[in-house]
Design a protein around this motif. Structure first.
Motif, PDB file in Angstrom:
ATOM      1  N   THR A   1      -1.325   6.368  36.280  1.00 39.48           N
ATOM      2  CA  THR A   1      -0.887   6.020  34.923  1.00 39.48           C
ATOM      3  C   THR A   1       0.422   5.228  34.893  1.00 39.48           C
ATOM      4  O   THR A   1       0.818   4.741  33.843  1.00 39.48           O
ATOM      5  CB  THR A   1      -0.696   7.306  34.098  1.00 39.48           C
ATOM      6  OG1 THR A   1       0.233   8.153  34.784  1.00 39.48           O
ATOM      7  CG2 THR A   1      -2.021   8.041  33.912  1.00 39.48           C
ATOM      8  N   ASP A   2       1.096   5.101  36.035  1.00 45.98           N
ATOM      9  CA  ASP A   2       2.404   4.430  36.048  1.00 45.98           C
ATOM     10  C   ASP A   2       2.227   2.930  36.258  1.00 45.98           C
ATOM     11  O   ASP A   2       2.482   2.400  37.340  1.00 45.98           O
ATOM     12  CB  ASP A   2       3.282   5.039  37.134  1.00 45.98           C
ATOM     13  CG  ASP A   2       4.715   4.511  37.076  1.00 45.98           C
ATOM     14  OD1 ASP A   2       5.042   3.786  36.110  1.00 45.98           O
ATOM     15  OD2 ASP A   2       5.496   4.810  37.992  1.00 45.98           O
ATOM     16  N   VAL A   3       1.785   2.228  35.210  1.00 48.55           N
ATOM     17  CA  VAL A   3       1.524   0.789  35.340  1.00 48.55           C
ATOM     18  C   VAL A   3       2.799   0.008  35.650  1.00 48.55           C
ATOM     19  O   VAL A   3       2.731  -1.105  36.171  1.00 48.55           O
ATOM     20  CB  VAL A   3       0.835   0.202  34.076  1.00 48.55           C
ATOM     21  CG1 VAL A   3      -0.472   0.906  33.793  1.00 48.55           C
ATOM     22  CG2 VAL A   3       1.742   0.237  32.872  1.00 48.55           C
ATOM     23  N   CYS A   4       3.950   0.593  35.363  1.00 47.03           N
ATOM     24  CA  CYS A   4       5.217  -0.104  35.623  1.00 47.03           C
ATOM     25  C   CYS A   4       5.439  -0.319  37.113  1.00 47.03           C
ATOM     26  O   CYS A   4       6.221  -1.183  37.501  1.00 47.03           O
ATOM     27  CB  CYS A   4       6.386   0.668  35.028  1.00 47.03           C
ATOM     28  SG  CYS A   4       6.266   0.865  33.238  1.00 47.03           S
ATOM     29  N   ASN A   5       4.751   0.445  37.943  1.00 48.09           N
ATOM     30  CA  ASN A   5       4.883   0.288  39.384  1.00 48.09           C
ATOM     31  C   ASN A   5       3.666  -0.381  40.021  1.00 48.09           C
ATOM     32  O   ASN A   5       3.579  -0.449  41.236  1.00 48.09           O
ATOM     33  CB  ASN A   5       5.157   1.649  40.054  1.00 48.09           C
ATOM     34  CG  ASN A   5       6.625   2.039  39.930  1.00 48.09           C
ATOM     35  OD1 ASN A   5       7.508   1.197  40.047  1.00 48.09           O
ATOM     36  ND2 ASN A   5       6.883   3.293  39.652  1.00 48.09           N
TER      37      ASN A   5
END
Length: 394
Positions: A52-56
């Motif tokens: 879920t961590d699209v920022c990474n």
């Protein structure tokens, strides 16, 4: 009787567990849908688009949305990923990331139309779009005209064709690269309305004259018109481009003398007029420009060079091969020159070619020499990198 106060607005829906914000949750689903279109992924990028961590996720960056104060996807940089797929389009992806400010996709295999709804009403903060070196074809991507926050537009190395709308030159851009396509038209008369610093129209099929309005494009630092089908004489207004460092009209069908207004191009470092049909004496005032590092006049019909120009020839700054200068080696044959000059040649406004806008009175003969002016080393030009599909650093 007073109305009761309105009820408080409902709280914004909370993101599902594991998502930094509702915006991120929305963008996650958009990315996962897009991921399915990518069937060619030589660098294995999409395998890392998990969790879920699209920022990474590789290729994505997040930031705080200014008007919502929540974390959201702010940039997508796919430069050099070589993504491919049978129907790899940006519609349904780029236009579904409303918080995006930067989209770079140099060297991939995107096709189809550029999404229609990337205007500021939807993707509000979009200020950089790079679609260069892809598989786009058809007409100019008109949807970019609605993205009025753009400062950087790069669509080079595609197969776009037809005409470029005049409105492109009113966008508040710093950078406009549309080189290496198949655009074919006369340059719009409002070309000079552009506020850009870097303008590259090279390697297309632009025709007709360079508009006189170019003198109004006073921010221009570098401009590349090379390898088109431009015709006619150079307008004296080019001499008003007092910030310009690179001016390249090589390999066109331009003609006439060099306007004396070029003596005003104090910051010029690279001036390329090679492979055209220019003629007459090379103005000494042009050879006396203080920062010239490269003056290319080869493959024209120039007839004379004076003392200042000969100094540049000896320093290998000036190239005058294949002209009609009698006492220099490597010139055209006498027959070739005679054939060219057997036709009478004129420019529409001959008197303007002697006008020097930076001189008092416009036609004065006094002019300080380069020894009296500040010298500065020539910087590496930026726009020539735009003539290589994978290479560009601004």
């Amino acid at each position: 009787y007073t109305l009761p106060p309105p009820p408080p607005p409902p709280p914004s829906p909370k993101p599902r567990k594991g998502f930094a914000s509702k915006n991120i949750e929305r963008d996650f689903h958009t990315i996962q849908r897009f991921k399915k279109l990518i069937t060619i992924d030589p660098l294995g990028i999409k395998k890392k688009w998990k969790g879920t961590d699209v920022c990474n996720y590789p290729g994505f960056k997040c930031a705080t949305v200014p008007d919502q104060k929540v974390t959201a996807l702010a940039a997508a940089d796919f430069n050099g990923y070589f993504f491919g797929g049978r129907d790899l389009q940006l519609t349904g992806f780029l236009d579904q990331l409303p918080d995006l400010s930067i989209f770079h996709a140099n060297s991939n295999n995107f096709t189809g139309p550029v999404p229609k709804s990337i205007g500021t009403s939807r993707v509000r903060y979009l200020f950089e779009v790079d679609l260069s070196n892809n598989k786009y074809s058809g007409g100019f991507p008109m949807s970019v005209l609605q993205a009025t926050n753009l400062t950087f537009l790069d669509i080079r190395f595609n197969s776009f064709s037809g005409s470029v709308p005049a409105e492109v030159f009113t966008l508040d851009l710093d950078v406009l690269f549309i080189n290496n396509n198949k655009f074919s038209q006369q340059l719009p008369g409002n070309l000079g309305s552009t506020p850009v610093l870097y303008l590259t129209l090279a390697n297309n099929k632009f025709s007709g004259p360079i508009p006189r309005s170019i003198g109004n494009a006073r921010n221009l630092l570098e401009v590349l018109f090379l390898n088109n089908e431009l015709e006619g004489c150079l307008p004296y207004e080019i001499g008003k481009l007092d910030k310009t460092v690179v001016f390249d009209v090589g390999s066109n069908k331009l003609t006439g003398p060099i306007p004396l207004s070029f003596a005003c191009l104090e910051k010029m470092e690279i001036l390329n007029l090679a492979m055209n049909k220019f003629y007459g004496p090379v103005p000494e005032m042009v050879c006396d420009l203080p920062r010239l590092a490269n003056l290319s006049l080869s493959y024209n019909y120039f007839t004379q060079v004076g003392h200042e120009c000969r100094k540049l020839i000896s320093k290998r700054i000036l190239d005058v091969r294949m002209n009609c200068i009698l006492d220099l080696p490597g010139q055209r044959s006498a027959a070739d020159c005679a054939k060219f000059f057997s036709k009478q040649r004129t420019c529409p406004n001959e008197r303007s070619l002697n006008y020097i806008p930076c001189r008092k009175g416009g036609y004065s003969s006094s002019f300080e020499t380069s020894d009296q002016r500040s010298m500065a080393p020539a910087a590496a030009p930026i726009t020539y990198n735009a003539l290589k599909p994978h290479k560009l650093r601004l």
